[in-house]
Design a protein around this motif. Structure first.
Motif, PDB file in Angstrom:
ATOM      1  N   GLY A 171      19.001  -5.096   4.396  1.00 53.06           N
ATOM      2  CA  GLY A 171      18.599  -3.738   4.732  1.00 53.06           C
ATOM      3  C   GLY A 171      17.480  -3.690   5.745  1.00 53.06           C
ATOM      4  N   ASP A 172      17.051  -2.471   6.051  1.00 57.39           N
ATOM      5  CA  ASP A 172      16.041  -2.253   7.071  1.00 57.39           C
ATOM      6  C   ASP A 172      14.678  -2.804   6.690  1.00 57.39           C
ATOM      7  N   PHE A 173      14.385  -2.876   5.386  1.00 53.82           N
ATOM      8  CA  PHE A 173      13.045  -3.280   4.965  1.00 53.82           C
ATOM      9  C   PHE A 173      12.914  -4.790   4.762  1.00 53.82           C
ATOM     10  N   GLY A 174      14.003  -5.546   4.934  1.00 55.35           N
ATOM     11  CA  GLY A 174      13.909  -6.998   4.821  1.00 55.35           C
ATOM     12  C   GLY A 174      12.957  -7.574   5.860  1.00 55.35           C
ATOM     13  N   ALA A 175      13.049  -7.081   7.098  1.00 58.74           N
ATOM     14  CA  ALA A 175      12.167  -7.553   8.168  1.00 58.74           C
ATOM     15  C   ALA A 175      10.717  -7.191   7.878  1.00 58.74           C
ATOM     16  N   SER A 176      10.484  -6.026   7.274  1.00 60.21           N
ATOM     17  CA  SER A 176       9.116  -5.595   6.965  1.00 60.21           C
ATOM     18  C   SER A 176       8.447  -6.559   6.002  1.00 60.21           C
ATOM     19  N   LEU A 177       9.197  -7.026   5.013  1.00 61.68           N
ATOM     20  CA  LEU A 177       8.653  -7.973   4.039  1.00 61.68           C
ATOM     21  C   LEU A 177       8.269  -9.280   4.724  1.00 61.68           C
ATOM     22  N   VAL A 178       9.129  -9.768   5.614  1.00 57.76           N
ATOM     23  CA  VAL A 178       8.835 -11.003   6.345  1.00 57.76           C
ATOM     24  C   VAL A 178       7.592 -10.825   7.209  1.00 57.76           C
ATOM     25  N   LEU A 179       7.484  -9.695   7.896  1.00 55.88           N
ATOM     26  CA  LEU A 179       6.324  -9.439   8.751  1.00 55.88           C
ATOM     27  C   LEU A 179       5.033  -9.381   7.947  1.00 55.88           C
ATOM     28  N   ALA A 180       5.088  -8.729   6.788  1.00 56.46           N
ATOM     29  CA  ALA A 180       3.896  -8.633   5.947  1.00 56.46           C
ATOM     30  C   ALA A 180       3.410 -10.022   5.530  1.00 56.46           C
ATOM     31  N   VAL A 181       4.344 -10.888   5.173  1.00 52.95           N
ATOM     32  CA  VAL A 181       3.990 -12.258   4.795  1.00 52.95           C
ATOM     33  C   VAL A 181       3.396 -13.005   5.990  1.00 52.95           C
ATOM     34  N   LEU A 182       3.977 -12.849   7.171  1.00 52.20           N
ATOM     35  CA  LEU A 182       3.470 -13.513   8.367  1.00 52.20           C
ATOM     36  C   LEU A 182       2.063 -13.047   8.721  1.00 52.20           C
ATOM     37  N   VAL A 183       1.838 -11.732   8.657  1.00 55.33           N
ATOM     38  CA  VAL A 183       0.513 -11.184   8.963  1.00 55.33           C
ATOM     39  C   VAL A 183      -0.534 -11.777   8.022  1.00 55.33           C
ATOM     40  N   ALA A 184      -0.212 -11.811   6.730  1.00 55.49           N
ATOM     41  CA  ALA A 184      -1.145 -12.354   5.743  1.00 55.49           C
ATOM     42  C   ALA A 184      -1.373 -13.850   5.972  1.00 55.49           C
ATOM     43  N   ALA A 185      -0.322 -14.594   6.268  1.00 59.17           N
ATOM     44  CA  ALA A 185      -0.445 -16.046   6.459  1.00 59.17           C
ATOM     45  C   ALA A 185      -1.281 -16.366   7.692  1.00 59.17           C
ATOM     46  N   ILE A 186      -1.012 -15.689   8.800  1.00 63.43           N
ATOM     47  CA  ILE A 186      -1.768 -15.944  10.032  1.00 63.43           C
ATOM     48  C   ILE A 186      -3.227 -15.546   9.852  1.00 63.43           C
ATOM     49  N   GLY A 187      -3.448 -14.392   9.195  1.00 63.85           N
ATOM     50  CA  GLY A 187      -4.823 -13.958   8.951  1.00 63.85           C
ATOM     51  C   GLY A 187      -5.585 -14.950   8.084  1.00 63.85           C
ATOM     52  N   TYR A 213      -4.950 -18.198   7.650  1.00 59.36           N
ATOM     53  CA  TYR A 213      -5.163 -19.456   8.390  1.00 59.36           C
ATOM     54  C   TYR A 213      -6.324 -19.302   9.379  1.00 59.36           C
ATOM     55  N   THR A 214      -6.372 -18.176  10.094  1.00 58.15           N
ATOM     56  CA  THR A 214      -7.434 -17.959  11.074  1.00 58.15           C
ATOM     57  C   THR A 214      -8.793 -17.831  10.386  1.00 58.15           C
ATOM     58  N   TYR A 215      -8.837 -17.152   9.254  1.00 58.78           N
ATOM     59  CA  TYR A 215     -10.102 -16.982   8.529  1.00 58.78           C
ATOM     60  C   TYR A 215     -10.643 -18.329   8.055  1.00 58.78           C
ATOM     61  N   LEU A 257     -12.720 -12.025  10.096  1.00 54.61           N
ATOM     62  CA  LEU A 257     -12.770 -10.852   9.216  1.00 54.61           C
ATOM     63  C   LEU A 257     -14.111 -10.153   9.260  1.00 54.61           C
ATOM     64  N   GLY A 258     -14.880 -10.407  10.305  1.00 53.67           N
ATOM     65  CA  GLY A 258     -16.146  -9.697  10.465  1.00 53.67           C
ATOM     66  C   GLY A 258     -15.933  -8.228  10.780  1.00 53.67           C
ATOM     67  N   HIS A 259     -16.918  -7.396  10.454  1.00 57.07           N
ATOM     68  CA  HIS A 259     -16.774  -5.949  10.633  1.00 57.07           C
ATOM     69  C   HIS A 259     -16.479  -5.577  12.079  1.00 57.07           C
ATOM     70  N   PHE A 260     -17.181  -6.202  13.015  1.00 54.13           N
ATOM     71  CA  PHE A 260     -17.002  -5.856  14.427  1.00 54.13           C
ATOM     72  C   PHE A 260     -15.581  -6.168  14.892  1.00 54.13           C
ATOM     73  N   ASN A 261     -15.092  -7.381  14.541  1.00 51.60           N
ATOM     74  CA  ASN A 261     -13.747  -7.775  14.981  1.00 51.60           C
ATOM     75  C   ASN A 261     -12.668  -6.916  14.326  1.00 51.60           C
ATOM     76  N   LEU A 262     -12.841  -6.653  13.024  1.00 52.52           N
ATOM     77  CA  LEU A 262     -11.818  -5.864  12.331  1.00 52.52           C
ATOM     78  C   LEU A 262     -11.703  -4.458  12.906  1.00 52.52           C
ATOM     79  N   ASN A 263     -12.873  -3.848  13.224  1.00 53.51           N
ATOM     80  CA  ASN A 263     -12.841  -2.490  13.767  1.00 53.51           C
ATOM     81  C   ASN A 263     -12.104  -2.464  15.105  1.00 53.51           C
ATOM     82  N   GLY A 264     -12.416  -3.420  15.964  1.00 50.02           N
ATOM     83  CA  GLY A 264     -11.721  -3.495  17.249  1.00 50.02           C
ATOM     84  C   GLY A 264     -10.238  -3.780  17.079  1.00 50.02           C
ATOM     85  N   LEU A 265      -9.918  -4.675  16.136  1.00 52.62           N
ATOM     86  CA  LEU A 265      -8.517  -5.007  15.858  1.00 52.62           C
ATOM     87  C   LEU A 265      -7.747  -3.787  15.365  1.00 52.62           C
TER      88      LEU A 265
END
Length: 850
Positions: free
Chosen positions: A527-543, A545-547, A554-562
């Protein structure tokens, strides 16, 4: 209900004429149907039947004549008006949006009092579907349904509208005996309730079984109306074809035929198992049974389109039918039952369609020699009695019977053909053309080819075939030799085999609940939401790893700009998804966002008073809506493709921006910037608004009529029109929504850069398309999710951001994007395997093997 001549017609067309170019499709035709009457409309393909009924349904406008509904003359009839007036039509090619679910298609045709999906509606829909023999979940996409299920759904859709006039255009063409009997029961019941029914068919046996009156068209002219009980079949046929009718079936072979060309041993595949049979040179072998018992899947497996196991021998040599190409090279040619979607290249000419599989015969060094190609096609067309103005005419200009002849011409031009697999070759073909097709099949067999025909018409199997194999529940149930074939015998074998299989099935234990849970999971993944689930996992994983590598991420200044950048891209991408769901694209969103910022640099400055600032925002919105409206009109005109129309806007808007601000200038007021970028707990209000809008829009996309209309327009434009969805209006509104959201994104851009710069918005065009594709929206239209688009925007913005914290060069940002799109499209296609996207790919493969 007893019909008498004193009744007033429910539907009457008087002296109706319709021309296409210089050709008269209808010439001064009068037709009427009375309350409670089942009125047959007969004629050859191209006689004008479908044109007459399209005018009755509001899909076409007559050039001359009048239309009366319930005694009232109606002008400018359209599908939406016909729905409201109680006219329903079952089209020969179902008017269904393939990317919508069963229920969503029905919801567009349901009476107003049952459009909400509550328990009462669920019970009503379930019963209506069961009444026509439809047993599939209402949450399945139409693209996942079989041809039979789509036809049953089309019938159920028409019946649910509680019509006063019901038009049935070849309703049984794809149905088996059981479904046909159920349909006839419903039709008789409706007639008894006073419903007027127009029944278009090519089967005289159906006219005798169900109809009260028959009207005949030939070459666009009416040839009379008669009581069925007062006219013979011979008279009907003579009026249809305009001459004496010759023998319908050509003579069968007498005595032995040639050697075994095809031998099948223990073949099993989807919906069939352990099949054994053979076919001799010069022989026509029929495969019969109730529709859906594995006959079509067997032919597709032999054609190499579907996977199978077992042994297939061709002239005594074992074959590995790995794919359609290997089958074709071996000499196995396949004719699909769905000639429009699986057989013909509808944008190409008769010549191109006929010669496509034998093009190497007419080519030297990769260049096609037109003269021998055209000569061969003309010669084959003459042999097949192909009726066409020119072989350069588009194949869609032909009647159904002549389209089928083009497919036969393609097969006959193949010099390597040893076996012809014909699945329902006379489906949707008129009486005269049907007799010609029988002669063509016999002619092919006489040339030494083994012909295998799948047919749901017992009479056809009896009259045409030298041997008949009956299948039931995917197994071979009985085989009839030449001297054993009778219509009664075939029917008895089908019915007794079906009864036995039903008894066995009743004893066998199945696990519907576990299968049901598994089906729900698979449906979600596809369905349409299958891709959304994959994207959510990718966003969390990349975030994460970077942190770990840089906590400052995850600093306030960077998050606000992001978050601000996410909102900026997210608004533009959400707007773009409106257009892509219609099957189009809007290239103007980037320059429009830039123009919005430029307009802001004129009005939203410290030198301006509050009223000028407000007027500046108003002008931005008005300009965006005008641009979207013009884009929509250009696309709707069909003169421009979506790419061409919006490319014109792209260039024009960029030119206007550079004209106003050839150099960066006009600094934005800090109060305006703070207002746009303001937030709570480090989260901008703009991002909150974007997320809330995405959730609300996704709800509307599936639960509100505007959302169904949007997806139906992108899924199948003509079907959407026939469903009364006003696809033209929907298309223009989609482009206006795209421009409006691009304007919102431009406001965010204005606040970010703080100055009028005409070059800053251009890159958003492709970045927004990237976010839409990553979010799982189909670039072909009809499917998508706004939540997925927002998640796609988050992922893209995050990738640009993390590259800095990980010490990567700017090039990595684009490599990441390219890799993600590649993976996303691959996963998206795999997740939709065996669903609509896969079926469209399957159709392309079928065309290739023809």
């Amino acid at each position: 209900m007893t019909v008498n001549d004193t009744m007033k017609p429910t539907l009457r067309l008087t002296n109706v004429s319709k021309r296409f170019g210089g050709v008269a499709a209808l010439d001064n035709v009068t037709f009427e149907v009375l309350p409670g009457e089942i009125h047959a409309l007969l004629g050859e393909n191209g006689a004008g039947k479908s044109t007459l009924m399209a005018i009755s349904a509001g899909s076409l406008q007559p050039d001359e004549g009048s239309i009366e509904v319930l005694g009232r003359v109606v002008e400018n009839l359209n599908p939406l008006m016909t729905h409201r007036m109680g006219i329903s039509i079952v089209y020969q090619h179902p008017a269904l949006a393939p990317d919508l679910t069963v229920y969503e298609n029905l919801a567009m045709a349901l009476p107003d009092h049952v459009r909400r999906y509550d328990s009462a509606t669920k019970e009503f829909v379930a019963q209506q579907l069961l009444d026509v023999g439809f047993h599939t979940s209402i949450f399945e996409r139409v693209s996942d349904l079989t041809v039979v299920e789509r036809q049953l759904l089309e019938i159920a859709k028409a019946l649910m509208a509680q019509p006063k006039v019901l038009i049935l255009d070849e309703p049984t063409a794809a149905l088996g005996a059981r479904e046909t009997d159920m349909l006839f029961e419903r039709v008789r019941s409706l007639a008894a309730q006073g419903v007027s029914i127009v029944y278009i068919t090519h089967r005289l046996v159906e006219v005798r079984a169900i109809c009260d009156t028959v009207s005949i068209l030939r070459d666009g002219e009416g040839k009379g109306s008669f009581k069925v009980s007062e006219i013979s079949d011979t008279e009907i046929l003579q009026r249809i074809v305009g001459a004496n009718v010759t023998q319908e079936f050509p003579p069968k072979h007498e005595g032995a035929t040639g050697n075994k060309v095809l031998e099948v041993h223990g073949l099993s595949g989807r919906d069939f198992r352990d099949i054994h049979f053979d076919a001799l040179a010069g022989e026509i072998v029929g495969i019969g049974g109730i529709v859906g018992n594995g006959q079509s899947q067997l032919l597709r497996a032999l054609a190499g389109v579907e996977r199978s196991s077992g042994q297939v021998l061709l002239n005594g040599h074992a074959q590995r039918l790995r794919n359609s190409s290997s089958a074709l090279q071996s000499g196995i040619v396949y004719l699909s039952p769905d000639r429009l979607n699986e057989g013909l290249f509808t944008s190409m000419s008769i010549r191109e369609n006929s010669a496509i599989s034998s093009i190497k015969m007419f080519s030297r060094a990769g260049v096609v020699s037109r003269r021998p190609e055209a000569s061969a096609v003309k010669a084959e067309g003459a042999q097949l009695a192909l009726k066409a103005k020119s072989i350069e005419s588009n194949v869609l200009s032909l009647s159904g019977g002549n389209q089928q002849k083009v497919l036969f011409a393609r097969a006959l031009l193949n010099p390597n053909m040893k076996v012809l697999l014909a699945d329902e070759p006379t489906q949707g073909v008129d009486v005269g053309a049907r007799a010609e097709i029988y002669k063509i099949l016999r002619r092919i067999a006489d040339s030494g080819v083994a012909v295998i025909v799948v047919s749901s018409d017992v009479r056809e199997l009896n009259g045409l075939c030298d041997r008949v194999v009956v299948m039931s529940s995917g197994k071979k149930a009985h085989e009839f030799a030449t001297d054993e074939i009778t219509q009664e015998g075939i029917t008895r074998a089908i019915l007794t085999a079906t009864k036995h299989d039903e008894e066995v099935a009743a004893v066998e234990t199945k696990e519907p609940h576990s299968r049901g849970a598994g089906a729900m999971v698979k449906r979600f993944i596809r369905g349409d939401f299958g891709a959304s689930l994959v994207l959510a996992v990718l966003v969390a994983a990349i975030g994460t790893y970077t942190y770990i590598h840089s906590p400052r991420f995850l600093g306030h200044f960077n998050l606000n700009g992001l978050f601000l950048l996410i909102a900026e891209l997210g608004f533009i991408a959400v707007g773009q998804s409106f257009v892509i769901m219609t099957g189009g694209i809007d290239l103007s969103v980037g320059p429009l966002a830039g123009l919005t910022a430029v307009i802001g640099s004129v009005f939203e400055t410290n030198a301006k008073d509050p009223s000028s600032i407000i007027w500046g925002f108003v002008i931005m919105v008005v300009v965006a809506l005008v641009v979207g409206f013009l884009n929509g009109l250009l696309v709707l005109s069909k003169i421009f493709t979506p790419v061409a129309a919006t490319l014109v806007s792209y260039i024009g808007l960029q030119g206007v921006s550079l004209l106003i601000r050839p150099q960066p200038a006009g600094y934005i007021s800090y109060s305006v910037m703070n207002f746009i970028q303001g937030g709570i707990l480090n989260v901008p209000y703009a991002l909150i608004v974007l997320v809330v809008l995405a959730i609300v829009l996704d709800y509307g996309l599936r639960r509100r009529s505007w959302g169904r209309r949007l997806r139906a327009t992108g899924s199948e434009y003509l079907a959407a029109y026939r469903l009364g969805a006003k696809p033209g209006v929907t298309l223009v509104r989609a482009y206006m929504a795209s421009s409006l959201f691009a304007c919102f994104g431009g406001m965010m851009l204005m606040a970010q850069i703080g100055v009028g710069d005409a070059t800053q918005g251009v890159s958003f065009t492709l970045t927004a398309v990237t976010a839409v594709v990553l979010g799982g929206t189909s670039v072909f239209g009809g499917r998508g999710t706004f939540i997925g688009v927002v998640l796609g925007s988050i992922l893209i913005t995050e990738l640009f951001n993390v590259a800095t914290f990980l010490g990567l060069s700017e090039s990595y940002q684009y490599w990441f994007q390219g890799a993600l799109i590649f993976v996303a499209v691959g996963v998206y296609a795999y997740a939709r395997k065996n669903s609509g996207g896969a079926q469209r790919s399957f159709r392309r493969r079928l065309k290739a093997i023809s």
